[in-house]
Design a protein around this motif. Structure first.
Motif, PDB file in Angstrom:
ATOM      1  N   THR A  85      24.874  13.959   3.053  1.00 33.80           N
ATOM      2  CA  THR A  85      25.810  14.388   2.016  1.00 33.80           C
ATOM      3  C   THR A  85      25.166  15.484   1.174  1.00 33.80           C
TER       4      THR A  85
ATOM      5  N   ALA B 265      31.185  21.585  -5.079  1.00 39.65           N
ATOM      6  CA  ALA B 265      31.677  21.505  -3.699  1.00 39.65           C
ATOM      7  C   ALA B 265      30.859  20.466  -2.949  1.00 39.65           C
ATOM      8  N   ASN B 266      31.461  19.313  -2.669  1.00 38.67           N
ATOM      9  CA  ASN B 266      30.789  18.241  -1.941  1.00 38.67           C
ATOM     10  C   ASN B 266      31.114  18.329  -0.454  1.00 38.67           C
ATOM     11  N   SER B 267      30.151  18.022   0.383  1.00 32.03           N
ATOM     12  CA  SER B 267      30.365  18.080   1.830  1.00 32.03           C
ATOM     13  C   SER B 267      29.468  17.063   2.515  1.00 32.03           C
ATOM     14  N   LYS B 268      29.782  16.806   3.775  1.00 33.45           N
ATOM     15  CA  LYS B 268      28.997  15.845   4.559  1.00 33.45           C
ATOM     16  C   LYS B 268      28.805  16.393   5.968  1.00 33.45           C
ATOM     17  N   GLU B 269      27.583  16.311   6.449  1.00 36.79           N
ATOM     18  CA  GLU B 269      27.252  16.715   7.810  1.00 36.79           C
ATOM     19  C   GLU B 269      26.755  15.507   8.597  1.00 36.79           C
TER      20      GLU B 269
ATOM     21  N   THR C 190      27.931  23.026  13.821  1.00 37.00           N
ATOM     22  CA  THR C 190      27.314  24.089  13.030  1.00 37.00           C
ATOM     23  C   THR C 190      25.905  24.444  13.487  1.00 37.00           C
TER      24      THR C 190
ATOM     25  N   GLN D  67      30.388  18.918  11.445  1.00 32.05           N
ATOM     26  CA  GLN D  67      31.104  18.542  10.235  1.00 32.05           C
ATOM     27  C   GLN D  67      32.596  18.670  10.487  1.00 32.05           C
TER      28      GLN D  67
ATOM     29  N   ASP E 149      37.960  20.054   7.826  1.00 30.24           N
ATOM     30  CA  ASP E 149      38.402  19.797   6.456  1.00 30.24           C
ATOM     31  C   ASP E 149      37.169  19.399   5.647  1.00 30.24           C
ATOM     32  N   THR E 150      36.865  20.151   4.602  1.00 34.54           N
ATOM     33  CA  THR E 150      35.602  19.980   3.887  1.00 34.54           C
ATOM     34  C   THR E 150      35.563  18.749   2.983  1.00 34.54           C
TER      35      THR E 150
ATOM     36  N   PRO F 146      34.833  15.239   1.997  1.00 37.92           N
ATOM     37  CA  PRO F 146      34.049  14.170   2.636  1.00 37.92           C
ATOM     38  C   PRO F 146      34.930  12.983   3.001  1.00 37.92           C
TER      39      PRO F 146
END
Length: 365
Positions: free
Chosen positions: A247, A266-270, A318, A339, A342-343, A345
């Motif tokens: 995260t 901007a939160n994201s998860k890989e 990615t 990922q 849709d960004t 999480p």
């Protein structure tokens, strides 16, 4: 004089469509290259030694149809004009973003399904999907051969015609067949008058084409990736892998006097994956998946039963490390990071079905 020089065999791949030479006695030629009603290239080319060369046409077609699993062909037209003279040439190309090592692709297409992996592993709950290029007047009988263990533990084979029995194709086109493993089991039980069996493998054939699918129960916990392969055909690849969720949060800090707060958050998860050892055919599949223009997974409630590629959730690969060795002493594994497109999480909500009945006891709360 105005002549377009282009050899067009019965079937041409986009990877074989590179340069087109146009011979002219004029100083320049106005060229337009179009497909599907869209102009992909238009411009003026100045002649050198009586000709002009238009390059990278195959790459333009690939970019036009890449990722659209409903499109495998492109009907193209190249038009040239020089003063009062004009010339045009129309031809059809089939999507393939890899250079192939065969001289006549039509012979290969008569003997193979549109995949680089004729041997695959599947889960018992999976669906077999195969596509092939057929020509007019070619037989399209699609046969299924299932190998299984009967209740006594003896190996047996059951075969049947799945579709197209005695039929001929009317046009040059791509055909697709779906074979549900649960239907095969039901057919065997009914035909053999047995109550249980263990399905080992399924081989499908159409004319000289053949593909074999081995049932591997160890894949029951595997994540299944769907992608369009080098022929723009949908493939599926169940992969046993170790996944690490990472995260991230990109944010800035604003200060006003002695107070600070976050802004522009901007939160994201890989998801970092390392696969279990892969077979040779799975290596060919995973290489295509890592570079595919469209990759999807089943995500969400009851998504496991939905095989509609358009309804699946798109992901982006990615980063990856793909080093395939051709020696028997080393097992091939692949690492990659993906990922969701849709960004936002995503989380899987905890489900506890069937724990309580209508006689709920507060003791268990």
């Amino acid at each position: 004089m105005l002549t377009i020089s282009l050899y067009t065999p019965d079937i041409m791949l986009t990877s074989e469509l590179d340069s087109v030479r146009i011979y002219t006695s004029a100083d320049y030629v106005d060229v337009a290259f179009a497909t599907g009603g869209s102009v992909l290239l238009s411009g003026r080319y100045y002649a050198l030694n009586g000709s002009v060369v238009v390059s990278n046409l195959g790459e333009l077609v690939e970019q036009y149809i890449a990722g659209d699993s409903d499109t495998n062909f492109a009907d193209c037209t190249i038009t040239a004009k020089a003063g009062s003279e004009s010339a045009n040439k129309s031809f059809r190309v089939m999507y393939c973003d890899r250079a192939v090592d065969v001289y006549n692709i039509s012979d290969w297409l008569k003997q193979n399904f549109l995949t680089l992996a004729p041997f695959k592993r599947l889960r018992l709950s999976d669906t077999i999907r195969v596509s092939w290029y057929t020509t007019a007047s070619e037989g399209i009988s699609f046969m299924v051969y299932a190998t299984f263990l009967n209740p006594d533990g003896n190996r047996d084979v059951y075969q049947y015609c799945h579709s197209g029995n005695g039929l001929l194709a009317h046009i040059n086109d791509i055909l697709t067949e779906y074979v549900y493993l649960r239907d095969i089991i039901a057919k065997i039980k009914s035909a053999k008058k047995i109550y249980s069996l263990t399905l080992l493998s399924v081989t499908v054939r159409c004319k000289d084409r053949s593909a074999t699918f081995f049932i591997d129960n160890s894949l029951d916990s595997a994540r299944k990736f769907y992608f369009v392969n080098c022929f723009n055909i949908i493939e599926q690849l169940p992969v046993l892998c170790t996944t690490t969720e990472k995260t991230k949060s990109d944010r800035s800090v604003a200060s006003l006097g002695r107070a600070v707060q976050f802004y522009d958050v901007a939160n994201s998860k890989e998801y970092e994956c390392e696969t279990a050892p892969l077979s040779t055919d799975e290596c060919a599949l995973v290489e295509q998946m890592l570079t595919s223009p469209k990759v999807k997974i089943q995500w969400g409630e009851d998504s496991e039963t939905d095989e509609d590629f358009d309804a699946m959730t798109e992901i982006l690969i990615t980063d990856f490390t793909c080093e395939i060795a051709d020696k028997d002493t080393e097992l091939n594994k692949v690492k990659f990071t993906w990922q969701f497109a849709d960004t936002i999480p995503k989380v899987a909500l905890t489900k506890t079905p069937g724990i309580f009945n209508d006689k709920f006891n507060p003791v268990f709360s």
